[in-house]
Design a protein around this motif. Structure first.
Motif, PDB file in Angstrom:
ATOM      1  N   LYS A   1       0.804  -1.232   0.000  1.00 18.50           N
ATOM      2  CA  LYS A   1       0.000   0.000   0.000  1.00 18.50           C
ATOM      3  C   LYS A   1       0.835   1.279   0.000  1.00 18.50           C
ATOM      4  O   LYS A   1       0.329   2.350   0.298  1.00 18.50           O
ATOM      5  CB  LYS A   1      -0.974   0.030   1.189  1.00 18.50           C
ATOM      6  N   VAL A   2       2.119   1.175  -0.320  1.00 14.36           N
ATOM      7  CA  VAL A   2       2.969   2.356  -0.416  1.00 14.36           C
ATOM      8  C   VAL A   2       2.582   3.157  -1.652  1.00 14.36           C
ATOM      9  O   VAL A   2       2.597   4.391  -1.645  1.00 14.36           O
ATOM     10  CB  VAL A   2       4.462   1.954  -0.463  1.00 14.36           C
ATOM     11  N   LEU A   3       2.205   2.449  -2.703  1.00 10.87           N
ATOM     12  CA  LEU A   3       1.819   3.104  -3.956  1.00 10.87           C
ATOM     13  C   LEU A   3       0.600   3.996  -3.752  1.00 10.87           C
ATOM     14  O   LEU A   3       0.516   5.077  -4.335  1.00 10.87           O
ATOM     15  CB  LEU A   3       1.541   2.048  -5.029  1.00 10.87           C
ATOM     16  N   ASP A   4      -0.332   3.560  -2.904  1.00 11.86           N
ATOM     17  CA  ASP A   4      -1.500   4.385  -2.594  1.00 11.86           C
ATOM     18  C   ASP A   4      -1.091   5.692  -1.928  1.00 11.86           C
ATOM     19  O   ASP A   4      -1.616   6.755  -2.246  1.00 11.86           O
ATOM     20  CB  ASP A   4      -2.473   3.624  -1.687  1.00 11.86           C
ATOM     21  N   LYS A   5      -0.146   5.611  -1.011  1.00 12.33           N
ATOM     22  CA  LYS A   5       0.320   6.810  -0.315  1.00 12.33           C
ATOM     23  C   LYS A   5       1.055   7.744  -1.267  1.00 12.33           C
ATOM     24  O   LYS A   5       0.883   8.961  -1.207  1.00 12.33           O
ATOM     25  CB  LYS A   5       1.226   6.428   0.854  1.00 12.33           C
ATOM     26  N   ILE A   6       1.871   7.176  -2.151  1.00 15.75           N
ATOM     27  CA  ILE A   6       2.589   7.989  -3.136  1.00 15.75           C
ATOM     28  C   ILE A   6       1.590   8.668  -4.063  1.00 15.75           C
ATOM     29  O   ILE A   6       1.707   9.863  -4.352  1.00 15.75           O
ATOM     30  CB  ILE A   6       3.594   7.128  -3.945  1.00 15.75           C
ATOM     31  N   SER A   7       0.612   7.903  -4.531  1.00 15.77           N
ATOM     32  CA  SER A   7      -0.397   8.455  -5.436  1.00 15.77           C
ATOM     33  C   SER A   7      -1.182   9.579  -4.772  1.00 15.77           C
ATOM     34  O   SER A   7      -1.452  10.606  -5.391  1.00 15.77           O
ATOM     35  CB  SER A   7      -1.357   7.356  -5.899  1.00 15.77           C
ATOM     36  N   LYS A   8      -1.548   9.392  -3.505  1.00 19.68           N
ATOM     37  CA  LYS A   8      -2.267  10.443  -2.780  1.00 19.68           C
ATOM     38  C   LYS A   8      -1.380  11.669  -2.597  1.00 19.68           C
ATOM     39  O   LYS A   8      -1.837  12.801  -2.726  1.00 19.68           O
ATOM     40  CB  LYS A   8      -2.738   9.935  -1.422  1.00 19.68           C
ATOM     41  N   GLY A   9      -0.109  11.440  -2.305  1.00 11.68           N
ATOM     42  CA  GLY A   9       0.816  12.551  -2.098  1.00 11.68           C
ATOM     43  C   GLY A   9       1.055  13.388  -3.341  1.00 11.68           C
ATOM     44  O   GLY A   9       1.288  14.592  -3.242  1.00 11.68           O
ATOM     45  N   PHE A  10       0.989  12.760  -4.486  1.00 17.96           N
ATOM     46  CA  PHE A  10       1.215  13.480  -5.736  1.00 17.96           C
ATOM     47  C   PHE A  10      -0.073  13.742  -6.515  1.00 17.96           C
ATOM     48  O   PHE A  10      -0.025  14.178  -7.653  1.00 17.96           O
ATOM     49  CB  PHE A  10       2.193  12.706  -6.625  1.00 17.96           C
ATOM     50  N   SER A  11      -1.217  13.496  -5.889  1.00 21.37           N
ATOM     51  CA  SER A  11      -2.486  13.679  -6.594  1.00 21.37           C
ATOM     52  C   SER A  11      -2.722  15.132  -6.994  1.00 21.37           C
ATOM     53  O   SER A  11      -3.433  15.403  -7.960  1.00 21.37           O
ATOM     54  CB  SER A  11      -3.653  13.153  -5.766  1.00 21.37           C
ATOM     55  N   PHE A  12      -2.090  16.079  -6.291  1.00 21.74           N
ATOM     56  CA  PHE A  12      -2.246  17.492  -6.649  1.00 21.74           C
ATOM     57  C   PHE A  12      -1.716  17.765  -8.066  1.00 21.74           C
ATOM     58  O   PHE A  12      -2.141  18.722  -8.710  1.00 21.74           O
ATOM     59  CB  PHE A  12      -1.549  18.401  -5.630  1.00 21.74           C
ATOM     60  N   ILE A  13      -0.822  16.918  -8.541  1.00 23.30           N
ATOM     61  CA  ILE A  13      -0.257  17.095  -9.883  1.00 23.30           C
ATOM     62  C   ILE A  13      -1.279  16.739 -10.959  1.00 23.30           C
ATOM     63  O   ILE A  13      -1.351  17.395 -11.992  1.00 23.30           O
ATOM     64  CB  ILE A  13       1.020  16.242 -10.042  1.00 23.30           C
ATOM     65  N   VAL A  14      -2.078  15.705 -10.726  1.00 23.53           N
ATOM     66  CA  VAL A  14      -3.015  15.242 -11.746  1.00 23.53           C
ATOM     67  C   VAL A  14      -4.415  15.834 -11.599  1.00 23.53           C
ATOM     68  O   VAL A  14      -5.207  15.762 -12.544  1.00 23.53           O
ATOM     69  CB  VAL A  14      -3.088  13.698 -11.770  1.00 23.53           C
ATOM     70  N   GLU A  15      -4.741  16.411 -10.461  1.00 24.39           N
ATOM     71  CA  GLU A  15      -6.078  16.978 -10.253  1.00 24.39           C
ATOM     72  C   GLU A  15      -6.452  18.054 -11.265  1.00 24.39           C
ATOM     73  O   GLU A  15      -7.573  18.048 -11.766  1.00 24.39           O
ATOM     74  CB  GLU A  15      -6.219  17.506  -8.827  1.00 24.39           C
ATOM     75  N   PRO A  16      -5.570  19.005 -11.595  1.00 31.93           N
ATOM     76  CA  PRO A  16      -5.969  20.031 -12.574  1.00 31.93           C
ATOM     77  C   PRO A  16      -6.330  19.454 -13.953  1.00 31.93           C
ATOM     78  O   PRO A  16      -7.069  20.075 -14.706  1.00 31.93           O
ATOM     79  CB  PRO A  16      -4.734  20.930 -12.680  1.00 31.93           C
ATOM     80  N   PHE A  17      -5.810  18.270 -14.241  1.00 32.33           N
ATOM     81  CA  PHE A  17      -6.094  17.637 -15.530  1.00 32.33           C
ATOM     82  C   PHE A  17      -7.286  16.685 -15.451  1.00 32.33           C
ATOM     83  O   PHE A  17      -7.595  16.000 -16.403  1.00 32.33           O
ATOM     84  CB  PHE A  17      -4.866  16.862 -16.023  1.00 32.33           C
ATOM     85  N   GLN A  18      -7.918  16.629 -14.296  1.00 30.96           N
ATOM     86  CA  GLN A  18      -9.063  15.754 -14.035  1.00 30.96           C
ATOM     87  C   GLN A  18      -8.725  14.285 -14.285  1.00 30.96           C
ATOM     88  O   GLN A  18      -9.496  13.537 -14.868  1.00 30.96           O
ATOM     89  CB  GLN A  18     -10.269  16.186 -14.873  1.00 30.96           C
ATOM     90  N   MET A  19      -7.551  13.896 -13.824  1.00 37.15           N
ATOM     91  CA  MET A  19      -7.103  12.512 -13.931  1.00 37.15           C
ATOM     92  C   MET A  19      -7.294  11.844 -12.572  1.00 37.15           C
ATOM     93  O   MET A  19      -7.377  12.514 -11.548  1.00 37.15           O
ATOM     94  CB  MET A  19      -5.625  12.460 -14.340  1.00 37.15           C
ATOM     95  N   SER A  20      -7.337  10.510 -12.567  1.00 34.31           N
ATOM     96  CA  SER A  20      -7.464   9.785 -11.313  1.00 34.31           C
ATOM     97  C   SER A  20      -6.155   9.872 -10.527  1.00 34.31           C
ATOM     98  O   SER A  20      -5.089  10.083 -11.107  1.00 34.31           O
ATOM     99  CB  SER A  20      -7.817   8.321 -11.577  1.00 34.31           C
ATOM    100  N   LYS A  21      -6.247   9.692  -9.216  1.00 37.09           N
ATOM    101  CA  LYS A  21      -5.032   9.765  -8.391  1.00 37.09           C
ATOM    102  C   LYS A  21      -4.051   8.662  -8.752  1.00 37.09           C
ATOM    103  O   LYS A  21      -2.853   8.805  -8.558  1.00 37.09           O
ATOM    104  CB  LYS A  21      -5.372   9.750  -6.913  1.00 37.09           C
ATOM    105  N   GLU A  22      -4.551   7.548  -9.311  1.00 38.19           N
ATOM    106  CA  GLU A  22      -3.678   6.442  -9.715  1.00 38.19           C
ATOM    107  C   GLU A  22      -2.757   6.831 -10.874  1.00 38.19           C
ATOM    108  O   GLU A  22      -1.759   6.173 -11.131  1.00 38.19           O
ATOM    109  CB  GLU A  22      -4.501   5.215 -10.110  1.00 38.19           C
ATOM    110  N   ALA A  23      -3.082   7.904 -11.571  1.00 46.78           N
ATOM    111  CA  ALA A  23      -2.265   8.349 -12.702  1.00 46.78           C
ATOM    112  C   ALA A  23      -1.010   9.098 -12.248  1.00 46.78           C
ATOM    113  O   ALA A  23      -0.080   9.279 -13.037  1.00 46.78           O
ATOM    114  CB  ALA A  23      -3.090   9.232 -13.630  1.00 46.78           C
ATOM    115  N   ALA A  24      -0.958   9.507 -10.989  1.00 41.46           N
ATOM    116  CA  ALA A  24       0.163  10.315 -10.503  1.00 41.46           C
ATOM    117  C   ALA A  24       1.491   9.556 -10.560  1.00 41.46           C
ATOM    118  O   ALA A  24       2.502  10.087 -11.027  1.00 41.46           O
ATOM    119  CB  ALA A  24      -0.109  10.799  -9.083  1.00 41.46           C
TER     120      ALA A  24
END
Length: 155
Positions: free
Chosen positions: A37-60
């Protein structure tokens, strides 16, 4: 002629080996990170990068790997994430658009700085262009969201 073919063959094998030395450990680390579940934490931590593009957090995570390591190495992570169903068509399309404009920023910037280019100007221009183009395309995809919401590797 035989020498050319021999050099091409060994050069190709050497290139595949050098890519595999990085991609295979990266894929193993990615699988371990996902299992623990480290990948989930990384994805959540970098989700601010993909949010403006309306991408899922898994795309980070695949986007960051492609940005840092480039298309050759990032492609393995992107394909694996898509194959596992973690990315939608929209995610993979926008990751591709962003990375076409702005991939391997560390490596490319250092190469051009070595020949006299302004690294900050080059890095800033590439990053800004990737952000603008990806943002515009993400907004045009809103009209066809049903088409882009499916896994790209299905069918």
């Amino acid at each position: 002629m035989v020498g050319i073919l021999q050099e091409a063959l060994f050069g190709s094998i050497k290139s595949v080996y050098s890519i595999a030395k990085i991609v295979i450990p990266l894929m193993i680390v990615m699988e371990l990170a996902k299992d623990y579940k480290v990948l989930d934490k990384i994805s959540k931590g970098f989700s601010f990068i993909v949010e403006p593009f309306q991408m899922s957090k898994e795309a980070a995570f695949p986007l960051m790997v492609g940005l840092i390591f480039g298309l050759s190495y990032g492609a393995g992570v992107i394909l694996q994430s898509a194959k596992e169903g973690n990315l939608t068509k929209k995610d993979t399309s926008l990751i591709g658009v962003f990375l076409i404009a702005c991939h391997a920023v560390i490596e490319d910037t250092l190469v051009f700085v070595a020949v006299g280019a302004n690294g900050w100007l080059l890095l800033g221009t590439r990053t800004l262009m990737a952000i603008v183009v990806t943002f515009v395309i993400s907004r045009t995809m809103e009209n066809n969201i049903e088409e882009y919401s499916k896994n790209p590797l299905e069918n």
